[in-house]
Motif scaffolding. Structure first.
Motif, PDB file in Angstrom:
ATOM      1  N   MET A   1       0.429  -1.420   0.412  1.00 15.81           N
ATOM      2  CA  MET A   1      -0.067  -0.151   0.078  1.00 15.81           C
ATOM      3  C   MET A   1       0.728   1.302  -0.164  1.00 15.81           C
ATOM      4  N   VAL A   2       1.643   1.515   0.418  1.00 14.29           N
ATOM      5  CA  VAL A   2       3.188   2.748   0.753  1.00 14.29           C
ATOM      6  C   VAL A   2       3.273   2.942  -0.844  1.00 14.29           C
ATOM      7  N   LYS A   3       3.928   2.040  -1.298  1.00 18.25           N
ATOM      8  CA  LYS A   3       4.099   1.754  -2.500  1.00 18.25           C
ATOM      9  C   LYS A   3       3.073   2.665  -3.422  1.00 18.25           C
ATOM     10  N   THR A   4       2.164   1.901  -3.387  1.00 16.67           N
ATOM     11  CA  THR A   4       0.958   2.113  -4.354  1.00 16.67           C
ATOM     12  C   THR A   4       0.613   3.842  -3.907  1.00 16.67           C
ATOM     13  N   PHE A   5       0.353   4.175  -2.618  1.00 13.92           N
ATOM     14  CA  PHE A   5       0.549   5.632  -2.769  1.00 13.92           C
ATOM     15  C   PHE A   5       1.686   6.864  -3.146  1.00 13.92           C
ATOM     16  N   ASP A   6       2.670   6.129  -2.824  1.00 16.77           N
ATOM     17  CA  ASP A   6       4.259   7.184  -2.651  1.00 16.77           C
ATOM     18  C   ASP A   6       4.434   6.552  -4.546  1.00 16.77           C
ATOM     19  N   ASP A   7       3.406   6.335  -5.302  1.00 16.59           N
ATOM     20  CA  ASP A   7       3.666   6.688  -6.986  1.00 16.59           C
ATOM     21  C   ASP A   7       2.794   7.467  -8.035  1.00 16.59           C
ATOM     22  N   LEU A   8       1.513   7.875  -6.661  1.00 14.85           N
ATOM     23  CA  LEU A   8       0.363   8.249  -7.655  1.00 14.85           C
ATOM     24  C   LEU A   8       1.205   9.266  -7.946  1.00 14.85           C
ATOM     25  N   PRO A   9       0.481  10.220  -8.642  1.00 14.25           N
ATOM     26  CA  PRO A   9       0.676  11.439  -9.421  1.00 14.25           C
ATOM     27  C   PRO A   9       0.589  12.924  -8.302  1.00 14.25           C
ATOM     28  N   LYS A  10       0.993  13.921  -8.550  1.00 13.09           N
ATOM     29  CA  LYS A  10       0.900  15.049  -7.729  1.00 13.09           C
ATOM     30  C   LYS A  10       0.284  15.309  -7.330  1.00 13.09           C
ATOM     31  N   TRP A  11      -1.535  15.555  -8.198  1.00 14.24           N
ATOM     32  CA  TRP A  11      -2.104  16.169  -8.404  1.00 14.24           C
ATOM     33  C   TRP A  11      -3.491  15.351  -7.388  1.00 14.24           C
ATOM     34  N   LEU A  12      -3.254  14.169  -7.570  1.00 16.85           N
ATOM     35  CA  LEU A  12      -4.002  13.657  -7.388  1.00 16.85           C
ATOM     36  C   LEU A  12      -3.287  13.272  -4.990  1.00 16.85           C
ATOM     37  N   LYS A  13      -2.130  13.527  -5.468  1.00 19.47           N
ATOM     38  CA  LYS A  13      -1.852  13.434  -3.828  1.00 19.47           C
ATOM     39  C   LYS A  13      -2.335  14.542  -3.221  1.00 19.47           C
ATOM     40  N   ILE A  14      -2.583  15.678  -4.124  1.00 17.94           N
ATOM     41  CA  ILE A  14      -3.131  16.780  -3.138  1.00 17.94           C
ATOM     42  C   ILE A  14      -4.488  16.831  -3.497  1.00 17.94           C
ATOM     43  N   VAL A  15      -5.366  16.298  -3.754  1.00 20.05           N
ATOM     44  CA  VAL A  15      -6.417  15.551  -3.335  1.00 20.05           C
ATOM     45  C   VAL A  15      -6.738  15.570  -2.489  1.00 20.05           C
ATOM     46  N   LEU A  16      -6.339  14.569  -2.284  1.00 21.05           N
ATOM     47  CA  LEU A  16      -5.731  13.750  -0.946  1.00 21.05           C
ATOM     48  C   LEU A  16      -6.020  13.667   0.296  1.00 21.05           C
ATOM     49  N   ALA A  17      -4.758  15.220   0.217  1.00 22.05           N
ATOM     50  CA  ALA A  17      -4.489  16.274   1.424  1.00 22.05           C
ATOM     51  C   ALA A  17      -5.935  17.153   1.557  1.00 22.05           C
ATOM     52  N   LEU A  18      -6.587  16.845   0.831  1.00 19.46           N
ATOM     53  CA  LEU A  18      -7.590  17.821   0.995  1.00 19.46           C
ATOM     54  C   LEU A  18      -8.797  17.453   2.813  1.00 19.46           C
ATOM     55  N   PRO A  19      -9.375  18.980   3.098  1.00 17.59           N
ATOM     56  CA  PRO A  19      -9.394  18.371   4.757  1.00 17.59           C
ATOM     57  C   PRO A  19     -10.698  17.422   3.747  1.00 17.59           C
ATOM     58  N   PHE A  20     -11.192  16.675   5.660  1.00 26.82           N
ATOM     59  CA  PHE A  20     -11.649  15.226   5.462  1.00 26.82           C
ATOM     60  C   PHE A  20     -10.988  14.490   4.808  1.00 26.82           C
ATOM     61  N   LEU A  21     -10.486  14.709   3.471  1.00 28.91           N
ATOM     62  CA  LEU A  21      -9.457  13.980   2.564  1.00 28.91           C
ATOM     63  C   LEU A  21      -8.710  13.055   3.274  1.00 28.91           C
ATOM     64  N   ASP A  22      -8.259  13.978   4.233  1.00 32.90           N
ATOM     65  CA  ASP A  22      -5.885  14.195   4.886  1.00 32.90           C
ATOM     66  C   ASP A  22      -5.851  13.151   5.547  1.00 32.90           C
ATOM     67  N   ILE A  23      -7.538  11.723   5.900  1.00 29.54           N
ATOM     68  CA  ILE A  23      -7.509  11.137   6.915  1.00 29.54           C
ATOM     69  C   ILE A  23      -6.774  10.082   5.722  1.00 29.54           C
ATOM     70  N   VAL A  24      -6.929   9.515   4.986  1.00 30.95           N
ATOM     71  CA  VAL A  24      -6.315   9.213   3.968  1.00 30.95           C
ATOM     72  C   VAL A  24      -4.466   8.952   4.007  1.00 30.95           C
ATOM     73  N   TRP A  25      -3.940  10.042   4.701  1.00 28.03           N
ATOM     74  CA  TRP A  25      -2.478  10.051   4.759  1.00 28.03           C
ATOM     75  C   TRP A  25      -2.411  10.576   5.947  1.00 28.03           C
ATOM     76  N   VAL A  26      -2.916  10.180   7.314  1.00 30.82           N
ATOM     77  CA  VAL A  26      -3.006   9.620   8.400  1.00 30.82           C
ATOM     78  C   VAL A  26      -2.817   7.630   8.432  1.00 30.82           C
ATOM     79  N   VAL A  27      -3.507   7.397   7.883  1.00 26.01           N
ATOM     80  CA  VAL A  27      -3.539   5.521   7.141  1.00 26.01           C
ATOM     81  C   VAL A  27      -2.276   5.725   6.479  1.00 26.01           C
ATOM     82  N   TYR A  28      -2.139   6.376   5.779  1.00 22.19           N
ATOM     83  CA  TYR A  28      -0.679   5.994   4.988  1.00 22.19           C
ATOM     84  C   TYR A  28       0.182   5.808   5.278  1.00 22.19           C
TER      85      TYR A  28
END
Length: 74
Positions: A1-28
């Motif tokens: 799972m870690v490698k999958t998130f590391d390989d995401l495009p930058k724009w998608l990483k930014i979208v996942l870092a928005l408020p209320f979606l940032d829980i994804v990065w905490v789980v990461y």
């Protein structure tokens, strides 16, 4: 799972870092610490998961834009 998130495009990483979606990065962060057997990281990630930090999403967006990764203690 870690490698999958590391390989995401930058724009998608930014979208996942928005408020209320940032829980994804905490789980990461939790999975990243589990993968490295980092007990301090696991405890800190669980605390972030339970309590969270209101401005963590902003820190994540800044570090993703500048370094293309989220900030973590490893």
């Amino acid at each position: 799972m870690v490698k999958t998130f590391d390989d995401l495009p930058k724009w998608l990483k930014i979208v996942l870092a928005l408020p209320f979606l940032d829980i994804v990065w905490v789980v990461y962060r939790l999975f990243r610490s589990v993968e490295k057997n980092d007990i301090v990281g696991i405890v800190l990630a669980v605390l972030l998961l339970v309590f969270g930090i209101p401005f963590l999403w902003l820190v994540d967006i800044i570090t993703i834009v500048l370094q293309d990764k989220v900030l973590w203690i490893d």
